[in-house]
Enzyme design. Structure first.
Site, PDB file in Angstrom:
ATOM      1  CB  SER A 150      -6.489   7.026   3.028  1.00 45.88           C
ATOM      2  OG  SER A 150      -7.186   6.053   3.759  1.00 45.88           O
ATOM      3  CE1 TYR A 163      -1.336   5.877   5.517  1.00 48.53           C
ATOM      4  CE2 TYR A 163      -3.700   5.775   5.896  1.00 48.53           C
ATOM      5  CZ  TYR A 163      -2.616   5.631   5.055  1.00 48.53           C
ATOM      6  OH  TYR A 163      -2.812   5.250   3.748  1.00 48.53           O
TER       7      TYR A 163
END
Length: 276
Positions: A150, A163
């Site tokens: 990401s 994350y």
């Protein structure tokens, strides 16, 4: 559109019980691959597998906690018993539910259980699946390992510390796979995924937030799960046989421009000076 570019191939997709993982499963199946739908939610995995089979494809559902070494090892054995080979591993599983988002905050307010959970699922899970699938690929002399990362692994943000940390690490794993096993036929790549929510997810995000994000894309609209799945399919098949050890960015240009671009564009438009 269906093709046979993955005919006779077998793909494991983790976190495939819904969202991007499920769309990747559907698209790879449409190209001829047999799919192992791996998810911690058995019912969700079974539903996606049934959908693929009803469309004429081949699929199996395997309930697996990817953070558990024993369960990952057993999952790979089940896939081998059913299909006899593994050609593609898409390490897609990640934990980002509402409860996790509320606890995975900025460093000073970070819930360490949430941090540990992110590490266990997103990072440890990808390593474990690779550890047990790559030996199968080495015996075959060929395979493609794909990691889902990401922009949060490359750019700082206000929250999601755990994350982001895992996604940054996932940018290194394809380089390691390529360096360690490339000469033996195994490729490693990552897909840096931009905002590509399913249509029913748009209603859960404030329109104002979506507008901010849309303005920062260099495409007319936000992405779709199908656009991400098409990139995964490319990395899974022989069309990308000379691509390894890298991260392919599929984010509509979100991470490619200066932070001031949107404000600068608005300034020049309002001043009547046109664009630079």
């Amino acid at each position: 559109m269906t093709t046979d570019k993955l005919k006779d191939r077998v793909a494991i997709i983790t976190g495939a019980g819904g969202g991007l993982g499920a769309e990747c499963a559907r698209v790879l199946a449409s190209h001829g691959a047999a799919i192992a739908i791996v998810d911690i939610n058995q019912d969700a995995a079974s539903s996606v597998a049934a959908e693929i089979e009803s469309a004429g494809g081949k699929a199996m559902a395997v309930r697996t906690d990817v953070s558990s070494e024993d369960e990952v090892k057993a999952m790979v054995e089940q896939v081998m018993n059913r299909f006899g080979r593994i050609d593609v591993l898409h390490n897609n599983a990640a934990v980002l539910d509402v409860n996790q988002r509320q606890k995975d905050r900025d460093i000073c307010n970070l819930d360490m259980d949430a941090f540990d959970r992110a590490i266990a699922v997103n990072l440890r899970g990808a390593v474990l699946c690779s550890k047990y699938v790559i030996p199968v690929m080495l015996k075959q002399g060929k395979g493609s390992v794909i990691f889902a990362t990401s922009g949060l692994g490359a750019q700082g943000d206000l929250s999601l510390t755990g994350y982001a940390t895992t996604k940054a690490a996932l940018n290194m794993l394809p380089k390691l796979v390529a360096a360690q096993y490339g000469k033996l036929g195994v490729r490693g790549n990552a897909v840096q995924i931009g905002l590509a929510p399913a249509e029913n997810a748009h209603s859960s995000m404030p329109p104002e937030l979506l507008n901010i994000l849309r303005d920062n894309h260099l495409t007319p609209e936000l992405g779709t799960p199908r656009q991400i799945a098409d990139v995964v399919a490319f990395l899974a098949c022989d069309e990308s046989s000379f691509v390894t050890g890298t991260t392919l960015v599929a984010d509509g240009g979100f991470g490619s421009h200066t932070p001031s671009l949107v404000a600068m564009r608005a300034f020049f438009e309002q001043s009547g000076r046109g664009s630079m």
